[in-house]
Design a protein around this motif. Structure first.
Motif, mmCIF file in Angstrom:
data_model
loop_
_atom_site.group_PDB
_atom_site.id
_atom_site.type_symbol
_atom_site.label_atom_id
_atom_site.label_comp_id
_atom_site.label_asym_id
_atom_site.label_seq_id
_atom_site.Cartn_x
_atom_site.Cartn_y
_atom_site.Cartn_z
ATOM 1 N N GLU A 151 4.239 123.408 53.348
ATOM 2 C CA GLU A 151 4.829 124.496 52.565
ATOM 3 C C GLU A 151 4.325 124.465 51.115
ATOM 4 O OE1 GLU A 151 8.971 124.156 52.856
ATOM 5 O OE2 GLU A 151 9.095 124.620 55.015
ATOM 6 N N GLU A 152 4.259 123.226 50.544
ATOM 7 C CA GLU A 152 3.780 123.111 49.171
ATOM 8 C C GLU A 152 2.307 123.491 49.068
ATOM 9 O OE1 GLU A 152 4.652 119.120 48.176
ATOM 10 O OE2 GLU A 152 6.772 119.500 47.677
ATOM 11 N N SER A 153 1.546 123.113 50.131
ATOM 12 C CA SER A 153 0.121 123.483 50.113
ATOM 13 C C SER A 153 -0.031 124.992 50.170
ATOM 14 C CB SER A 153 -0.599 122.835 51.297
ATOM 15 O OG SER A 153 -0.502 121.431 51.234
ATOM 16 N N LYS A 154 0.823 125.671 50.948
ATOM 17 C CA LYS A 154 0.752 127.124 51.035
ATOM 18 C C LYS A 154 1.093 127.754 49.687
ATOM 19 C CE LYS A 154 2.511 130.971 53.769
ATOM 20 N NZ LYS A 154 3.419 131.385 54.865
ATOM 21 N N LYS A 155 2.155 127.257 49.044
ATOM 22 C CA LYS A 155 2.511 127.792 47.733
ATOM 23 C C LYS A 155 1.405 127.526 46.708
ATOM 24 C CE LYS A 155 7.528 127.496 48.298
ATOM 25 N NZ LYS A 155 8.784 126.928 47.766
ATOM 26 N N LEU A 156 0.796 126.334 46.777
ATOM 27 C CA LEU A 156 -0.301 126.020 45.855
ATOM 28 C C LEU A 156 -1.472 126.966 46.046
ATOM 29 C CD1 LEU A 156 -1.483 124.173 43.676
ATOM 30 C CD2 LEU A 156 -2.259 122.636 45.497
ATOM 31 N N ALA A 157 -1.762 127.300 47.305
ATOM 32 C CA ALA A 157 -2.849 128.246 47.573
ATOM 33 C C ALA A 157 -2.506 129.624 47.014
ATOM 34 C CB ALA A 157 -3.105 128.318 49.078
ATOM 35 N N GLU A 158 -1.227 130.038 47.146
ATOM 36 C CA GLU A 158 -0.837 131.332 46.590
ATOM 37 C C GLU A 158 -0.953 131.342 45.059
ATOM 38 O OE1 GLU A 158 3.067 132.036 47.939
ATOM 39 O OE2 GLU A 158 2.506 132.434 50.051
ATOM 40 N N ILE A 159 -0.549 130.234 44.442
ATOM 41 C CA ILE A 159 -0.640 130.151 42.974
ATOM 42 C C ILE A 159 -2.087 130.242 42.520
ATOM 43 C CG2 ILE A 159 -0.287 128.604 41.005
ATOM 44 C CD1 ILE A 159 2.252 127.615 42.417
ATOM 45 N N ARG A 160 -2.975 129.508 43.225
ATOM 46 C CA ARG A 160 -4.389 129.553 42.849
ATOM 47 C C ARG A 160 -4.983 130.937 43.071
ATOM 48 N NH1 ARG A 160 -6.538 123.748 45.319
ATOM 49 N NH2 ARG A 160 -5.609 122.436 43.676
ATOM 50 N N GLU A 161 -4.581 131.613 44.156
ATOM 51 C CA GLU A 161 -5.081 132.960 44.405
ATOM 52 C C GLU A 161 -4.580 133.924 43.328
ATOM 53 O OE1 GLU A 161 -7.163 135.992 46.276
ATOM 54 O OE2 GLU A 161 -7.248 133.804 46.486
ATOM 55 N N LYS A 162 -3.296 133.780 42.959
ATOM 56 C CA LYS A 162 -2.751 134.620 41.909
ATOM 57 C C LYS A 162 -3.461 134.374 40.570
ATOM 58 C CE LYS A 162 0.251 137.562 40.324
ATOM 59 N NZ LYS A 162 0.227 138.974 40.710
ATOM 60 N N LYS A 163 -3.727 133.129 40.278
ATOM 61 C CA LYS A 163 -4.448 132.783 39.052
ATOM 62 C C LYS A 163 -5.844 133.384 39.039
ATOM 63 C CE LYS A 163 -5.875 128.760 36.341
ATOM 64 N NZ LYS A 163 -5.901 127.290 36.285
ATOM 65 N N ARG A 164 -6.518 133.325 40.189
ATOM 66 C CA ARG A 164 -7.866 133.889 40.265
ATOM 67 C C ARG A 164 -7.840 135.400 40.048
ATOM 68 N NH1 ARG A 164 -10.972 136.410 43.747
ATOM 69 N NH2 ARG A 164 -9.308 136.496 45.303
ATOM 70 N N LEU A 165 -6.818 136.073 40.655
ATOM 71 C CA LEU A 165 -6.713 137.518 40.486
ATOM 72 C C LEU A 165 -6.421 137.888 39.027
ATOM 73 C CD1 LEU A 165 -4.701 138.478 43.710
ATOM 74 C CD2 LEU A 165 -7.136 138.823 43.281
ATOM 75 N N LEU A 166 -5.549 137.109 38.379
ATOM 76 C CA LEU A 166 -5.252 137.395 36.975
ATOM 77 C C LEU A 166 -6.481 137.225 36.091
ATOM 78 C CD1 LEU A 166 -1.739 135.699 36.571
ATOM 79 C CD2 LEU A 166 -2.248 138.143 36.662
ATOM 80 N N ILE A 167 -7.260 136.190 36.345
ATOM 81 C CA ILE A 167 -8.489 135.970 35.554
ATOM 82 C C ILE A 167 -9.472 137.107 35.777
ATOM 83 C CG2 ILE A 167 -10.503 134.469 35.300
ATOM 84 C CD1 ILE A 167 -8.660 132.104 35.884
ATOM 85 N N GLN A 168 -9.612 137.516 37.045
ATOM 86 C CA GLN A 168 -10.532 138.614 37.352
ATOM 87 C C GLN A 168 -10.072 139.911 36.702
ATOM 88 O OE1 GLN A 168 -10.998 139.216 41.533
ATOM 89 N NE2 GLN A 168 -12.614 140.769 41.314
ATOM 90 N N GLN A 169 -8.752 140.173 36.772
ATOM 91 C CA GLN A 169 -8.221 141.381 36.158
ATOM 92 C C GLN A 169 -8.407 141.356 34.637
ATOM 93 O OE1 GLN A 169 -4.104 141.954 36.997
ATOM 94 N NE2 GLN A 169 -4.043 144.084 36.233
ATOM 95 N N HIS A 170 -8.214 140.190 34.040
ATOM 96 C CA HIS A 170 -8.412 140.060 32.590
ATOM 97 C C HIS A 170 -9.870 140.315 32.207
ATOM 98 C CE1 HIS A 170 -8.108 138.594 28.522
ATOM 99 N NE2 HIS A 170 -9.057 137.705 28.766
ATOM 100 N N ARG A 171 -10.806 139.817 32.985
ATOM 101 C CA ARG A 171 -12.224 140.046 32.677
ATOM 102 C C ARG A 171 -12.583 141.518 32.786
ATOM 103 N NH1 ARG A 171 -14.801 134.876 36.022
ATOM 104 N NH2 ARG A 171 -14.218 133.282 34.482
ATOM 105 N N ILE A 172 -12.003 142.208 33.772
ATOM 106 C CA ILE A 172 -12.279 143.644 33.910
ATOM 107 C C ILE A 172 -11.741 144.405 32.701
ATOM 108 C CG2 ILE A 172 -11.745 145.701 35.276
ATOM 109 C CD1 ILE A 172 -11.745 143.891 37.763
ATOM 110 N N LYS A 173 -10.514 144.059 32.273
ATOM 111 C CA LYS A 173 -9.937 144.725 31.106
ATOM 112 C C LYS A 173 -10.764 144.457 29.847
ATOM 113 C CE LYS A 173 -5.113 144.718 32.656
ATOM 114 N NZ LYS A 173 -3.748 144.216 32.364
ATOM 115 N N LYS A 174 -11.235 143.223 29.702
ATOM 116 C CA LYS A 174 -12.008 142.864 28.513
ATOM 117 C C LYS A 174 -13.344 143.592 28.471
ATOM 118 C CE LYS A 174 -13.518 138.848 25.878
ATOM 119 N NZ LYS A 174 -13.628 137.381 25.852
#
Length: 673
Positions: free
Chosen positions: A492-515
């Motif tokens: 369960e923790e590994s699944k949540k960790l994967a979701e957190i990393r995916e969310k982090k990657r999406l936020l970074i990608q979205q930030h780069r597009i905005k910039k």
């Protein structure tokens, strides 16, 4: 102390300016209105006052011009001959004489017309006489316009002359052109004389100052002179001849023994013998320069014979030092600075000894010596009384002797080599090299067409690659320590960790597009901006999905919002009283007011600071924006100070002289005064 300071002389106005100044002052400082009731005596006094006032002002202005210019017969002969060489004293005296004549003529005109005004029988007659008097004064001033312009040119040139004190301790440098005179004065003083590899660079007298034994010496660099008749010498050479003839100084005759100046030693010796009468009663030192190109021992026998003859002639000019040949012939090189300080010290010492000897022979010294009495004690018995030196003095002497054996400091070296301003500490003598002679070598920047710094380390690329690999290994170790290992977590923790990393990657990608699209993206109001979705509803949904009660977080956010922060304390409304029985006791308008008071006010947008960064401004952070705003305010400071409308405002105001456009002014043109 300098006795002649020509820089304080006031500007000589032109003829037209002088007329405008005087007549404008007369118009402003004297009465200008004549009334009908004035009798004839008052009219006469009215116009006589104008004529006398104008004559007085002209007399004062012309007298100031005559008094400020030096009289060639009253100043030092050096300055008298120098002004004669530069300006021709006949023309100079003629110009001053014309000014004096104009002053006398204006006084005579004023006296004549004052006498005529005493017998004026009408207003028209008095006014005509006044106009005639002022007109004749203007005519006299217009005739001396060329003399005023000539004196103004002389004043400007005299203001650029060096301040030379003829009575001070002076070192005078002379010789052929391009023998190193200007280089020598630049080495021993703070003067900045132009030095070029061609002849006739120095075209006037230059003055520098140096110190020797706590005394100030002035050093004069003269233009180069050639060996030709006196009548054929130009103005530049005559400046040097004038200084040699009138200044009581130590003369340094520079001799280029290498011949690189373009003149042989024989030609320089001929010049020495031609100006030899100017060296009488002056300490003379023959300086053999440019020994780095040709040492004195390497010249031919004929040239050495000429140098020896010059040395013997120099010995004849020495007063009271017959047979003392030290310090008469010296060698040096201004390029390597070898012997420069010794030449300066020898010249200063010779000049100081001569001045002391002349003072000892003067009559004033006898008057002073008569006031002194030297008492010689007589022995009272035959008993020996040895010298008794205290123990503290002996210890101090021993300590001082021990300090002499210590390594000399930079301060000691500076005092030994001329003091501050002359000695320059070498920063290379403490270099750690294989050989000591390498310390003073100059590293070239380009050698054989290649940049030397590119070949300092031949293995620089290999070392750089090794450094990159080492850095990569260290970075990997750090990442391993920071990142969590999947084996240590439950599924369960590994699944949540994967979701957190995916969310982090999406936020970074979205930030780069905005910039990347920040500059071209338009500014959208906050309520229509779909990208900023961090609202209370979204917080409630996310916290509810996690199983957390969002009410406390939402209430906390609302309590700290800007719209709630500045509201007044209001009386709470009883909802029960309104709904159950309050309507029977109030009308409809009162109910609406109560409901309006219960409503929550509209949220007011937060005021931004000038340094807050807004999307699309093009700034990295608030510090960068504050610096830009500071520079912008500073750039417009001068523009605002000059009352400019903007950067394109290039209007040049019409500057009007105050003495012509202020004060009283009657109807009519200016010429009708």
């Amino acid at each position: 102390m300098v006795q002649y300071n020509f820089k304080r002389m006031t500007v000589v106005p032109s003829g037209k300016d002088l007329i405008d100044i005087i007549l404008s002052r007369t118009q402003r400082q004297t009465p200008t209105v004549v009334h009908k009731g004035y009798d004839i005596n008052r009219l006469r006094q009215f116009y006589m006052r104008k004529v006398k006032y104008t004559q007085t002002n002209f007399h004062d202005k012309l007298s100031a011009i005559i008094d400020e210019f030096p009289r060639l017969d009253d100043i030092h002969p050096f300055y008298g001959d120098l002004l004669n060489v530069l300006y021709n004293k006949d023309h100079y005296k003629l110009a001053l004489g014309q000014i004096n004549t104009a002053r006398n003529l204006i006084s005579k005109i004023a006296n004549d017309y004052v006498k005529l005004l005493k017998y004026g029988d009408s207003l028209y007659r008095c006014k005509s006489l006044k106009r005639a008097a002022l007109g004749r004064m203007q005519t006299v001033i217009r005739r001396i316009c060329p003399s005023l312009a000539y004196l103004e040119d002389i004043r400007q040139h005299m203001a650029r002359l060096p301040s030379i004190d003829p009575n001070s301790r002076t070192l005078l440098i002379c010789g052929y052109p391009n023998v190193g005179k200007s280089s020598f004065i630049n080495k021993i003083t703070r003067a900045d004389v132009d030095v070029q590899p061609y002849a006739n660079t120095t075209r006037s007298l230059f003055v520098g100052h140096t110190d020797y034994k706590c005394l100030r010496y002035q050093v004069i660099d003269t233009p180069g002179i050639l060996d030709r008749p006196f009548e054929d010498r130009n103005i530049i050479e005559m400046c040097c001849i004038t200084a040699l003839a009138h200044l009581r100084a130590a003369v340094l005759f520079f001799l280029d023994i290498s011949g690189s100046c373009g003149y042989t030693i024989a030609q320089q010796a001929a010049l020495f013998h031609s100006i030899k009468p100017l060296f009488m009663n002056k300490p003379l030192i023959i300086v053999c320069n440019k020994t780095d190109l040709q040492p004195l021992e390497g010249i031919s026998e004929e040239d050495m014979k000429m140098v020896t003859e010059m040395k013997s002639e120099a010995m004849k000019t020495v007063i009271g030092q017959e047979g003392d040949a030290t310090g008469v012939l010296l060698t040096m090189s201004t390029l390597t600075e070898e012997g420069v300080i010794s030449v300066k010290n020898a010249a200063c010492e010779r000049l100081l000894n001569q001045r002391v000897e002349l003072k000892m022979k003067s009559k004033k010294m006898n008057d002073c010596l008569n006031r002194f009495h030297v008492a010689m004690p007589k022995p009272r018995d035959h008993k020996e009384r040895p010298v008794c030196i205290p123990q503290a003095v002996l210890e101090a002497r021993a300590k001082q002797a021990a300090e002499k054996d210590k390594r000399p400091t930079e301060k000691d070296l500076e005092n030994e080599n001329g003091g501050a301003g002359v000695y320059s500490a070498s920063l290379k003598k403490n270099y750690i090299l294989a050989h000591d002679e390498w310390k003073e070598d100059i590293m070239p920047e380009i050698l054989d067409g290649h940049n030397v710094f590119d070949f300092v380390d031949p293995d620089i690329l290999i070392r750089l690659e090794e450094l990159k690999q080492e850095e990569g290994i260290r970075q990997a170790d750090v990442d391993d320590d920071v990142e969590m290992s999947g084996t240590e977590l439950s599924p369960e923790e590994s699944k949540k960790l994967a979701e957190i990393r995916e969310k982090k990657r999406l936020l970074i990608q979205q930030h780069r597009i905005k910039k990347s699209t920040a500059e071209s993206r338009p500014t959208v109001p906050r309520k229509f901006d779909k990208d900023r979705e961090l609202t209370s509803r979204r917080i409630g949904r996310q916290l509810s999905a996690l199983g957390i009660d969002p009410s406390m977080a939402i209430n906390r956010a609302r309590s700290t919002s800007v719209s709630m922060r500045g509201r007044k304390r209001e009386r709470s409304v009883d909802d029960k009283g309104i709904n159950e029985g309050g309507a029977d006791h109030m009308d409809v308008d009162t109910l609406k007011k109560k409901l309006r008071s219960m409503s929550r006010p509209r949220s007011r947008s937060r005021s931004r600071l000038p340094t807050d960064v807004v999307r699309g401004d093009g700034f990295k952070d608030s510090d960068q924006k504050s610096k830009a705003l500071h520079k912008a305010r500073k750039s417009v400071k001068n523009r605002n100070k000059n009352a400019r409308r903007g950067e394109a405002d290039r209007v040049v105001p019409n500057l009007k002289p105050k003495h012509l456009f202020s004060g009283k002014r009657s109807n009519g043109k200016t010429q009708r005064r």
